[in-house]
Design a protein around this motif. Sequence first.
Motif, PDB file in Angstrom:
ATOM      1  N   GLY A 130       0.808  -1.205   0.000  1.00 46.66           N
ATOM      2  CA  GLY A 130       0.000   0.000   0.000  1.00 46.66           C
ATOM      3  C   GLY A 130       0.843   1.257   0.000  1.00 46.66           C
ATOM      4  O   GLY A 130       2.078   1.210  -0.014  1.00 46.66           O
ATOM      5  N   PHE A 131       0.157   2.387  -0.008  1.00 45.62           N
ATOM      6  CA  PHE A 131       0.812   3.686  -0.049  1.00 45.62           C
ATOM      7  C   PHE A 131       0.394   4.516   1.160  1.00 45.62           C
ATOM      8  O   PHE A 131      -0.542   4.175   1.870  1.00 45.62           O
ATOM      9  N   GLY A 132       1.108   5.606   1.368  1.00 43.99           N
ATOM     10  CA  GLY A 132       0.844   6.479   2.501  1.00 43.99           C
ATOM     11  C   GLY A 132       2.090   7.269   2.823  1.00 43.99           C
ATOM     12  O   GLY A 132       2.899   7.575   1.942  1.00 43.99           O
ATOM     13  N   SER A 133       2.271   7.571   4.096  1.00 37.72           N
ATOM     14  CA  SER A 133       3.501   8.242   4.517  1.00 37.72           C
ATOM     15  C   SER A 133       4.667   7.273   4.407  1.00 37.72           C
ATOM     16  O   SER A 133       4.478   6.060   4.243  1.00 37.72           O
ATOM     17  N   THR A 134       5.869   7.800   4.498  1.00 34.32           N
ATOM     18  CA  THR A 134       7.055   6.949   4.414  1.00 34.32           C
ATOM     19  C   THR A 134       7.011   5.856   5.479  1.00 34.32           C
ATOM     20  O   THR A 134       7.273   4.675   5.191  1.00 34.32           O
ATOM     21  N   GLN A 135       6.661   6.213   6.707  1.00 26.64           N
ATOM     22  CA  GLN A 135       6.602   5.231   7.785  1.00 26.64           C
ATOM     23  C   GLN A 135       5.514   4.200   7.540  1.00 26.64           C
ATOM     24  O   GLN A 135       5.702   3.002   7.781  1.00 26.64           O
ATOM     25  N   GLN A 136       4.368   4.637   7.057  1.00 28.94           N
ATOM     26  CA  GLN A 136       3.286   3.702   6.770  1.00 28.94           C
ATOM     27  C   GLN A 136       3.683   2.713   5.683  1.00 28.94           C
ATOM     28  O   GLN A 136       3.396   1.518   5.779  1.00 28.94           O
ATOM     29  N   MET A 137       4.357   3.211   4.652  1.00 32.89           N
ATOM     30  CA  MET A 137       4.766   2.321   3.564  1.00 32.89           C
ATOM     31  C   MET A 137       5.841   1.339   4.012  1.00 32.89           C
ATOM     32  O   MET A 137       5.869   0.194   3.557  1.00 32.89           O
ATOM     33  N   LEU A 138       6.722   1.777   4.901  1.00 34.96           N
ATOM     34  CA  LEU A 138       7.709   0.853   5.444  1.00 34.96           C
ATOM     35  C   LEU A 138       7.039  -0.260   6.235  1.00 34.96           C
ATOM     36  O   LEU A 138       7.441  -1.426   6.148  1.00 34.96           O
ATOM     37  N   GLN A 139       6.002   0.095   6.982  1.00 38.45           N
ATOM     38  CA  GLN A 139       5.293  -0.895   7.795  1.00 38.45           C
ATOM     39  C   GLN A 139       4.510  -1.867   6.924  1.00 38.45           C
ATOM     40  O   GLN A 139       4.610  -3.092   7.092  1.00 38.45           O
ATOM     41  N   VAL A 140       3.712  -1.311   6.005  1.00 35.85           N
ATOM     42  CA  VAL A 140       2.811  -2.147   5.213  1.00 35.85           C
ATOM     43  C   VAL A 140       3.567  -2.997   4.200  1.00 35.85           C
ATOM     44  O   VAL A 140       3.320  -4.207   4.073  1.00 35.85           O
ATOM     45  N   ASN A 141       4.485  -2.379   3.475  1.00 33.25           N
ATOM     46  CA  ASN A 141       5.203  -3.109   2.425  1.00 33.25           C
ATOM     47  C   ASN A 141       6.377  -3.920   2.951  1.00 33.25           C
ATOM     48  O   ASN A 141       6.721  -4.945   2.361  1.00 33.25           O
ATOM     49  N   GLY A 142       6.975  -3.442   4.038  1.00 30.87           N
ATOM     50  CA  GLY A 142       8.153  -4.116   4.563  1.00 30.87           C
ATOM     51  C   GLY A 142       7.896  -4.977   5.779  1.00 30.87           C
ATOM     52  O   GLY A 142       7.888  -6.207   5.699  1.00 30.87           O
ATOM     53  N   ALA A 143       7.668  -4.338   6.917  1.00 29.84           N
ATOM     54  CA  ALA A 143       7.582  -5.067   8.180  1.00 29.84           C
ATOM     55  C   ALA A 143       6.471  -6.115   8.195  1.00 29.84           C
ATOM     56  O   ALA A 143       6.658  -7.225   8.709  1.00 29.84           O
ATOM     57  N   ALA A 144       5.302  -5.773   7.667  1.00 27.78           N
ATOM     58  CA  ALA A 144       4.180  -6.712   7.676  1.00 27.78           C
ATOM     59  C   ALA A 144       4.501  -7.967   6.875  1.00 27.78           C
ATOM     60  O   ALA A 144       4.245  -9.100   7.313  1.00 27.78           O
ATOM     61  N   ASN A 145       5.068  -7.783   5.688  1.00 33.87           N
ATOM     62  CA  ASN A 145       5.418  -8.938   4.857  1.00 33.87           C
ATOM     63  C   ASN A 145       6.563  -9.744   5.458  1.00 33.87           C
ATOM     64  O   ASN A 145       6.551 -10.977   5.422  1.00 33.87           O
ATOM     65  N   ALA A 146       7.553  -9.055   6.005  1.00 36.84           N
ATOM     66  CA  ALA A 146       8.676  -9.761   6.623  1.00 36.84           C
ATOM     67  C   ALA A 146       8.198 -10.621   7.785  1.00 36.84           C
ATOM     68  O   ALA A 146       8.656 -11.758   7.971  1.00 36.84           O
ATOM     69  N   ALA A 147       7.259 -10.102   8.574  1.00 39.38           N
ATOM     70  CA  ALA A 147       6.723 -10.867   9.703  1.00 39.38           C
ATOM     71  C   ALA A 147       5.970 -12.101   9.214  1.00 39.38           C
ATOM     72  O   ALA A 147       6.107 -13.192   9.777  1.00 39.38           O
ATOM     73  N   ALA A 148       5.166 -11.938   8.167  1.00 39.53           N
ATOM     74  CA  ALA A 148       4.405 -13.073   7.631  1.00 39.53           C
ATOM     75  C   ALA A 148       5.332 -14.138   7.060  1.00 39.53           C
ATOM     76  O   ALA A 148       5.111 -15.345   7.239  1.00 39.53           O
ATOM     77  N   ILE A 149       6.377 -13.709   6.381  1.00 37.14           N
ATOM     78  CA  ILE A 149       7.337 -14.650   5.797  1.00 37.14           C
ATOM     79  C   ILE A 149       8.041 -15.445   6.889  1.00 37.14           C
ATOM     80  O   ILE A 149       8.157 -16.678   6.808  1.00 37.14           O
ATOM     81  N   ALA A 150       8.499 -14.765   7.919  1.00 36.85           N
ATOM     82  CA  ALA A 150       9.200 -15.442   9.019  1.00 36.85           C
ATOM     83  C   ALA A 150       8.270 -16.392   9.753  1.00 36.85           C
ATOM     84  O   ALA A 150       8.671 -17.504  10.142  1.00 36.85           O
ATOM     85  N   ALA A 151       7.016 -15.988   9.959  1.00 36.38           N
ATOM     86  CA  ALA A 151       6.060 -16.845  10.655  1.00 36.38           C
ATOM     87  C   ALA A 151       5.752 -18.095   9.844  1.00 36.38           C
ATOM     88  O   ALA A 151       5.635 -19.203  10.395  1.00 36.38           O
ATOM     89  N   ALA A 152       5.613 -17.945   8.534  1.00 38.74           N
ATOM     90  CA  ALA A 152       5.343 -19.095   7.678  1.00 38.74           C
ATOM     91  C   ALA A 152       6.504 -20.071   7.702  1.00 38.74           C
ATOM     92  O   ALA A 152       6.311 -21.294   7.771  1.00 38.74           O
ATOM     93  N   ARG A 153       7.707 -19.539   7.663  1.00 39.14           N
ATOM     94  CA  ARG A 153       8.883 -20.410   7.710  1.00 39.14           C
ATOM     95  C   ARG A 153       8.951 -21.161   9.029  1.00 39.14           C
ATOM     96  O   ARG A 153       9.229 -22.374   9.058  1.00 39.14           O
ATOM     97  N   ALA A 154       8.685 -20.456  10.124  1.00 35.04           N
ATOM     98  CA  ALA A 154       8.725 -21.083  11.437  1.00 35.04           C
ATOM     99  C   ALA A 154       7.668 -22.177  11.573  1.00 35.04           C
ATOM    100  O   ALA A 154       7.859 -23.158  12.309  1.00 35.04           O
TER     101      ALA A 154
END
Length: 289
Positions: A130-154
Motif C-alpha cells: 500500500g501507499f501512505g507516509s514513508t513510515q506507513q509504507m515501510l510498515q505495510v510493504n516491509g515489516a508486515a510482509n517480513a513478519a508473515a514470511i518469518a512466521a510461515a517459515r517457522a
Amino acid sequence: MWSALRIVQQQGAAPSKLSRATRLVVRPFSADASAAGAPGASAAGSGQAPPSGPPTVVVFGGRGFVGSAVCQEALKQGLEVVSVTPSGTPPLTRAPWVDRVEWVRANALEPRTYQHLLPGAVAAISCVGGFGSTQQMLQVNGAANAAAIAAARAAGVPRFAYVSAHMPPVPGFEQLMEGYVKGKRQAEEELARQYPDGGVALRPWIIYGDRAVSSTIQLPLGLLFGPVEQLLKRVPNARQLADTPLAGALFLPPVSVRAVARAAVAAATDDSVPPGVMNVWDIEKYGDA
C-alpha cells in the motif's frame, strides 16, 4: 503443481481448513492458538485422526484487487483458501467464489494472530502492500510482509510467494517513494533469507483488470491497459528499452491481474518454478495460458 507437495502436519497444528461449514468467519486479533478451544488447539492428544482434505494455501491480503484474484485462482487449482486481512471480511464482489474462502481477521504485523493457520498449509502468498507516509509504507510493504514470511517459515510452510513490484528506472523515483521502495526490498530480502529454495518475489509493473469500487460497480482498467500490453509485445527490443532512464517506464508492459494471480499460485505451489525473482515479462506469460 500442488499435488507434488507434501503436506506438513505438525503436532499442535490447527485443523482449521476442515472447520469451514460457515465460511464467513471473523476471528479476532487476539486469537491465541495456545488457548483452550482456540482454532489452533490440536486434537492430536485426544486420539482423533489428523485432518485430511484438499491442500490449503494461506493468502495474506486476499481482500484486495490482486489478493481477490489470487484467491480465485487458488480455488480453481483445487486448493482450500484461507485469507488473512485486517477486517476479516470478503471483498465487495458478490461472486459465488467468495463463500468458498475462509476470511480471517488478523494483523500481519502480529504473527500470534494468525500463526495457528499456517501449520499444514502447502504454501503462503502475500499480496500485502500500500501507499501512505514513508513510515506507513515501510510498515505495510516491509515489516508486515517480513513478519508473515518469518512466521510461515517457522510453521514449516514449504513455499512462499510475495507480490512485490518492479521499480522503474526513473530518476528520483526511489527518493519520492522511499518508504515503498525500501519496504518492498526489506520484504524481498527476508524472503530470500527465509526461503532460499522456495521463495518467489513477483515484480509486476502496472496491474490491470476489473477493479470493484462497490458491490455493483467495477472499473474496467483492461480497456486502457490491455491494448497497451498488446502493443508493447510488438515493439522490438522493448525489454532492453525498458532499462533506459526516464523513457524506460514507457516500455514496461502492464500485466493483467489474472496473469499475476496465476503466476503467484504457480510460484507458491509448483516446485518447478525456480526461487528468486519473477520479473514482469515472466509474469506476462501467464496471461497467455
